[in-house]
Scaffold this active site. Structure first.
Site, PDB file in Angstrom:
ATOM      1  N   HIS A 233       0.853  -1.195   0.000  1.00  0.00           N
ATOM      2  CA  HIS A 233       0.000   0.000   0.000  1.00  0.00           C
ATOM      3  C   HIS A 233       0.890   1.246   0.000  1.00  0.00           C
ATOM      4  O   HIS A 233       1.899   1.282   0.691  1.00  0.00           O
ATOM      5  CB  HIS A 233      -0.880  -0.015   1.265  1.00  0.00           C
ATOM      6  CG  HIS A 233      -1.924   1.047   1.291  1.00  0.00           C
ATOM      7  ND1 HIS A 233      -1.651   2.356   1.599  1.00  0.00           N
ATOM      8  CD2 HIS A 233      -3.253   0.993   1.028  1.00  0.00           C
ATOM      9  CE1 HIS A 233      -2.776   3.062   1.531  1.00  0.00           C
ATOM     10  NE2 HIS A 233      -3.762   2.259   1.183  1.00  0.00           N
ATOM     11  N   CYS A 271      -3.826   2.459  -4.580  1.00  0.00           N
ATOM     12  CA  CYS A 271      -4.752   3.305  -3.819  1.00  0.00           C
ATOM     13  C   CYS A 271      -4.782   4.672  -4.487  1.00  0.00           C
ATOM     14  O   CYS A 271      -3.828   5.447  -4.376  1.00  0.00           O
ATOM     15  CB  CYS A 271      -4.317   3.396  -2.358  1.00  0.00           C
ATOM     16  SG  CYS A 271      -5.354   4.527  -1.408  1.00  0.00           S
ATOM     17  N   HIS A 298      -7.767   0.438  -4.213  1.00  0.00           N
ATOM     18  CA  HIS A 298      -8.639   1.248  -3.356  1.00  0.00           C
ATOM     19  C   HIS A 298      -9.066   2.421  -4.215  1.00  0.00           C
ATOM     20  O   HIS A 298      -8.207   3.189  -4.667  1.00  0.00           O
ATOM     21  CB  HIS A 298      -7.850   1.824  -2.176  1.00  0.00           C
ATOM     22  CG  HIS A 298      -7.420   0.805  -1.164  1.00  0.00           C
ATOM     23  ND1 HIS A 298      -6.601   1.143  -0.099  1.00  0.00           N
ATOM     24  CD2 HIS A 298      -7.695  -0.506  -1.041  1.00  0.00           C
ATOM     25  CE1 HIS A 298      -6.393   0.057   0.638  1.00  0.00           C
ATOM     26  NE2 HIS A 298      -7.041  -0.950   0.089  1.00  0.00           N
ATOM     27  N   ASP A 351     -12.974   3.045  -1.314  1.00  0.00           N
ATOM     28  CA  ASP A 351     -12.190   3.410  -0.131  1.00  0.00           C
ATOM     29  C   ASP A 351     -12.814   4.646   0.511  1.00  0.00           C
ATOM     30  O   ASP A 351     -13.158   5.603  -0.175  1.00  0.00           O
ATOM     31  CB  ASP A 351     -10.739   3.694  -0.545  1.00  0.00           C
ATOM     32  CG  ASP A 351      -9.793   3.626   0.644  1.00  0.00           C
ATOM     33  OD1 ASP A 351     -10.222   3.147   1.714  1.00  0.00           O
ATOM     34  OD2 ASP A 351      -8.638   4.043   0.498  1.00  0.00           O
ATOM     35  N   HIS A 352     -12.951   4.580   1.794  1.00  0.00           N
ATOM     36  CA  HIS A 352     -13.518   5.674   2.592  1.00  0.00           C
ATOM     37  C   HIS A 352     -14.847   6.141   1.990  1.00  0.00           C
ATOM     38  O   HIS A 352     -15.297   5.646   0.968  1.00  0.00           O
ATOM     39  CB  HIS A 352     -12.547   6.854   2.707  1.00  0.00           C
ATOM     40  CG  HIS A 352     -11.221   6.450   3.273  1.00  0.00           C
ATOM     41  ND1 HIS A 352     -10.137   7.282   3.327  1.00  0.00           N
ATOM     42  CD2 HIS A 352     -10.806   5.271   3.811  1.00  0.00           C
ATOM     43  CE1 HIS A 352      -9.111   6.645   3.860  1.00  0.00           C
ATOM     44  NE2 HIS A 352      -9.500   5.419   4.159  1.00  0.00           N
ATOM     45  N   TYR A 369     -15.047   4.776   7.284  1.00  0.00           N
ATOM     46  CA  TYR A 369     -15.585   3.444   7.014  1.00  0.00           C
ATOM     47  C   TYR A 369     -17.038   3.292   7.472  1.00  0.00           C
ATOM     48  O   TYR A 369     -17.434   2.241   7.961  1.00  0.00           O
ATOM     49  CB  TYR A 369     -14.684   2.384   7.648  1.00  0.00           C
ATOM     50  CG  TYR A 369     -13.364   2.280   6.914  1.00  0.00           C
ATOM     51  CD1 TYR A 369     -13.257   1.495   5.774  1.00  0.00           C
ATOM     52  CD2 TYR A 369     -12.245   2.997   7.322  1.00  0.00           C
ATOM     53  CE1 TYR A 369     -12.062   1.423   5.071  1.00  0.00           C
ATOM     54  CE2 TYR A 369     -11.042   2.938   6.620  1.00  0.00           C
ATOM     55  CZ  TYR A 369     -10.967   2.137   5.504  1.00  0.00           C
ATOM     56  OH  TYR A 369      -9.795   2.056   4.794  1.00  0.00           O
TER      57      TYR A 369
HETATM   58  C1  DNO Z   1      -6.830   3.601   5.432  1.00  0.00           C
HETATM   59  C2  DNO Z   1      -6.107   2.532   4.804  1.00  0.00           C
HETATM   60  C3  DNO Z   1      -4.858   2.109   5.534  1.00  0.00           C
HETATM   61  C4  DNO Z   1      -4.249   0.970   4.792  1.00  0.00           C
HETATM   62  C5  DNO Z   1      -3.026   0.367   5.326  1.00  0.00           C
HETATM   63  C6  DNO Z   1      -2.531  -0.708   4.400  1.00  0.00           C
HETATM   64  O1  DNO Z   1      -7.948   3.801   5.215  1.00  0.00           O
HETATM   65  O2  DNO Z   1      -5.938   2.752   3.459  1.00  0.00           O
HETATM   66  O3  DNO Z   1      -5.187   1.672   6.823  1.00  0.00           O
HETATM   67  O4  DNO Z   1      -5.155  -0.045   4.836  1.00  0.00           O
HETATM   68  O5  DNO Z   1      -2.100   1.309   5.434  1.00  0.00           O
HETATM   69  O6  DNO Z   1      -1.564  -1.463   5.003  1.00  0.00           O
END
Ligand code: DNO
Length: 399
Positions: A233, A271, A298, A351-352, A369
């Site tokens: 990531h 991401c 993500h 994501d988010h 989340y």
């Molecule tokens: C936050 C995430 C991070 C991610 C970690 C991956 O929302 O993108 O917690 O999961 O850094 O290891």
């Protein structure tokens, strides 16, 4: 693309039924109660898999197996820590999970100063305020020589900001920065945090990179043997914080990581929100260049502000061209499918999400989340995926 959803386990206020209602097919999860980097037991891993399975879902991705600090600083206990990491990897592979996300960020995982920033829609967003951050670093934390890491103008702005910050505001920013967002592997109070930074303040990017390379040389062969695809990531945000080194922020960082171990098992979590927080990262071009090593994505969007701050925008707003990114990811899937690769389908998760509607007043919420914001994000992203598949990538249609 396979539609997945991050689920924090049985304590997550968002249930597996909610996940199914959102239309996700697969789960992204970890043993969040074992975040200190010790080995995950087969029994615990199997149990998590069975809970997910009995809800009619599959555990597609592990996010994340924590990488202990000893590995990042290469101290005497590094080999033992790598050994535990490999044991966890074996346990998840045995349980059938073949994509494993991890990160190599020193001390802090993802970092925001504000978790409830009002948008014009009245929804609440996550935000990184670059001036609040500098004010905290220089004047609250009083990190030795912190000023040297900022421009003289920024130091002046930060001082002015610090002078207007209430005790409450300082406490909130501090909590957000050092006491842990969801899934953070380490939580600190102020003295412990200052102490933890000392491990890295004199470490260069090259030194941290060498430690990552050592780690990859150890774990990638094990992943290959197990048929697992590792997916690092990026740094979030993708620039130095608290004077510490960063090695997973740019396309050139990625090139070095991929060439450190030339194996399909040495791959990426793409991401878009993290890489997208730098204007010099061209996201569709990165997908085209690194596509065959992208094992997980993500999808979210950030809006960069003029002073180096950024906030999380709607999934289809912000700086990233989401249609072009998804188009590039689907082109990669098609390429893999034509090559006969079994792993052609790339798991994505929304994501988010903004804090919206009934979620705003809930007592228990994991910042970023919540259910409704992610449900909206997934629905919008699914619309793009479905349209592109129907018009340009019919060979990927699995219905
Ligand atoms: C936050 C995430 C991070 C991610 C970690 C991956 O929302 O993108 O917690 O999961 O850094 O290891």
């Amino acid at each position: 693309m396979r539609q997945t959803w991050r689920w924090f386990g049985e304590d997550d206020p968002v249930t597996l039924d909610h996940v199914k209602q959102a239309g996700a097919e697969g789960i992204v999860s970890a043993l969040h109660h074992v975040y200190d980097g010790s080995a995950w037991s087969q029994q615990d891993v199997d149990r998590r898999r069975d809970v997910i399975r009995s809800a009619g879902l599959t555990w597609d991705v592990v996010e994340s197996i924590p990488v202990r600090n000893e590995i990042k600083i290469a101290d005497a206990k590094r080999n033992q820590a790598i050994g535990s990491w490999k044991d966890s990897l074996r346990a998840v592979a045995k349980a059938g999970v073949k994509v494993v996300c991890y990160n190599f960020m020193p001390v802090v995982d993802w970092t925001r100063t504000d978790l409830r920033w009002p948008m014009s829609t009245t929804g609440l967003a996550l935000r990184f305020d670059a001036v609040d951050f500098a004010a905290y670093d220089i004047f609250v934390l009083q990190r030795p020589d912190a000023e040297a890491d900022y421009s003289p103008d920024r130091v002046v702005e930060a001082k002015a900001r610090f002078e207007t910050m209430s005790e409450d505001k300082i406490a909130t920013v501090e909590k957000n920065l050092i006491a842990g967002l969801p899934a953070t592997e380490r939580k600190f109070d102020r003295p412990a945090f200052k102490q933890a930074l000392l491990d890295f303040t004199s470490m260069s990017d090259d030194e941290l990179r060498a430690n990552l390379t050592h780690f990859l040389k150890e774990v990638v062969p094990v992943a290959e043997e197990l048929g697992v695809r590792l997916a690092i990531h990026p740094d979030d945000p993708p620039f130095s914080l608290f004077g510490m080194p960063r090695v997973v922020s740019t396309a050139s960082d990625v090139r070095r990581i991929l060439s450190a171990s030339d194996s399909v098992s040495n791959g990426l979590t793409f991401c878009t929100g993290s890489y997208g927080a730098r204007a010099d990262n061209d996201l569709p071009a990165m997908v085209r260049e690194f596509g065959d090593r992208i094992h997980f994505t993500h999808l979210r969007n950030v809006a960069l502000e003029t002073d180096g701050s950024f906030h999380e925008a709607e999934h289809l707003e912000g700086g990233a061209d989401m249609v072009a990114i998804i188009d590039a990811l689907l082109a990669e899937e098609l390429r893999r499918k034509q090559e006969g690769r079994a792993d052609w389908s790339i798991p994505m998760r929304p994501d988010h999400g903004h804090l919206l509607a009934d979620d705003i007043d809930k007592a228990r919420i994991n910042p970023g989340y919540s259910l409704i914001g992610r449900l909206k994000g997934l629905a919008e992203l699914r619309g793009i995926m479905r349209t592109l598949v129907a018009t340009r990538y019919q060979a990927l249609d699995q219905r």
